[in-house]
Enzyme design. Sequence first.
Site, PDB file in Angstrom:
ATOM      1  N   HIS A  53       7.724   0.741 -15.422  1.00  0.00           N
ATOM      2  CA  HIS A  53       6.680   1.461 -16.175  1.00  0.00           C
ATOM      3  C   HIS A  53       5.278   0.925 -15.850  1.00  0.00           C
ATOM      4  CE1 HIS A  53       9.959   2.892 -18.873  1.00  0.00           C
ATOM      5  NE2 HIS A  53      10.424   1.672 -18.653  1.00  0.00           N
ATOM      6  N   SER A  85     -17.817   2.457   3.051  1.00  0.00           N
ATOM      7  CA  SER A  85     -18.463   3.581   2.387  1.00  0.00           C
ATOM      8  C   SER A  85     -19.899   3.655   2.869  1.00  0.00           C
ATOM      9  CB  SER A  85     -18.428   3.353   0.871  1.00  0.00           C
ATOM     10  OG  SER A  85     -19.503   4.024   0.262  1.00  0.00           O
ATOM     11  N   LYS A 138     -17.469  -1.758  -0.220  1.00  0.00           N
ATOM     12  CA  LYS A 138     -16.179  -1.073  -0.239  1.00  0.00           C
ATOM     13  C   LYS A 138     -15.369  -1.265   1.042  1.00  0.00           C
ATOM     14  CE  LYS A 138     -14.912   2.032  -2.661  1.00  0.00           C
ATOM     15  NZ  LYS A 138     -15.341   3.287  -3.258  1.00  0.00           N
ATOM     16  N   GLU A 180      -3.939   5.981   1.940  1.00  0.00           N
ATOM     17  CA  GLU A 180      -4.169   7.180   1.122  1.00  0.00           C
ATOM     18  C   GLU A 180      -3.770   8.449   1.876  1.00  0.00           C
ATOM     19  OE1 GLU A 180      -8.070   6.672  -1.431  1.00  0.00           O
ATOM     20  OE2 GLU A 180      -8.323   5.766   0.535  1.00  0.00           O
TER      21      GLU A 180
END
Length: 462
Positions: free
Chosen positions: A161, A282, A288, A295
């Site tokens: 969970h 970025s 970043k 992804e």
Amino acid sequence: MSDKKEKKLWGGRFSAASSDITERISASVHFDSRMYKQDIRGSIAHAKMLASIGILSEDELQAIINGLVEIEKEIDEGKFEFLRSREDIHMNIEATLTERIGILGKKLHTGRSRNDQVATDFRMYIIDESAEIDQLLKRLLGELISLAEKNIDVIMPGYTHMQVAQPVRFSHHILAYAWQITRDRQRLSQAVAACKRLPLGSGALAGVNYSSNRKFIKDELNFDDIIMNSMDAVSDRDFALDFLYFATVLGIHLSRFCEELVLWSSSEFNFIRLSDSVTTGSSIMPQKRNPDVAELIRGKSGRLTGNLIALLTVLKGLPMTYNRDMQEDKEPVFDSIDTIKLCLEGMIEMLSTMEINREKMKEGLYRNFSTATDIADYLVKKGISFRESHEISGSIVKYCEENNKDFFKLSAAELRNFSPLIDEEIGDVLDPLKSVERKLSEGGTSLSSVQKQIVLLKSYLG
Ligand code: ARG
């Protein structure tokens, strides 16, 4: 691609030429030309069979083979002219062969139809590509095993969970994915086995008026068997669905794995550092390092699933036997092949270059009472029921929360207030690093169980 016009190979009964839209909607050569090697291999096997039953002479056979080999070379070198008006790869090759060797080129189509030809080529294409995909899967499996071996002593929090549940070995976590890959390989090999049943020799749908030796072709092309019903042979695309299902499940496995890589590489977790080679910056936020490769692999599971659904939907409700809708079978499969290869290469690159932050993983062990279950199991060994011991362990957790106590530093004396059965050993019981070694059950996360897994998994690499 040229859109030069000419009379169709099937044009005998037609007086008007196809309209432009008919040509555009019919053409598949811009995508099915990637099956040219399979088409040529299939045609050569078919021609040899025709010669073996006396339909072609030895000289004719040789002329056909030479012509096809020459065409293959031209396509290899990008010198072949594909015509959209010739619709597909099969007719482009046959028409060019006929231009070059005359009427003999047309003899090649004796005893076959494009319906059994395309089904055969498509099966061969999936078989050939699957061999490459399986090599990549094997490399990925090897990468996972070596990652597990190198980091066998790294302990991390295991989650259910998305809440810290119990301590586990990092290797154990990684090998869970390795087992998924072994099953993906099994699914792939089942799809390949389904592909290895030969349609050629079935004709358009009913069989052919020649004593075609289908077993001869089967052996030439390395198929396992021939399809025993000509109508089944030209209408079946289950083999392509099997492949797409394999690709979808693999894509889902990789997407779940990538989700973890994304989480683990975030500053909140900081369990791993993905290499600069697989992350991007970025344009406005200089700090970043985005895990784009992970992804994108996660995202590509969408198109893999879509491709399976697309073909299922094309096939749904089609009557026997071949229907032109079935030309829509190829692009989803081609796209899934390309996507799977990209994703596997991306995974291998990410895993082989990532760094493990064992200290951060260790810190995570001391969250959310990760050894609370161990206290309950310890008390069971002292003779009480698990229901009672669970209750006791729960009240210890509650006590820590209410009194702001560090669970992992509780003393035996303090703990005896909860049960007189508790003795000095409790210090080891609370220790997350020792907890993993108590998971001695087969398939558990103790050192010896994980080492056993590694030995077993290595046998899949052979
Ligand atoms: N390009 C077609 C396909 O991919 C080949 C089969 C065409 N057969 C036919 N009868 N028109 O399905």
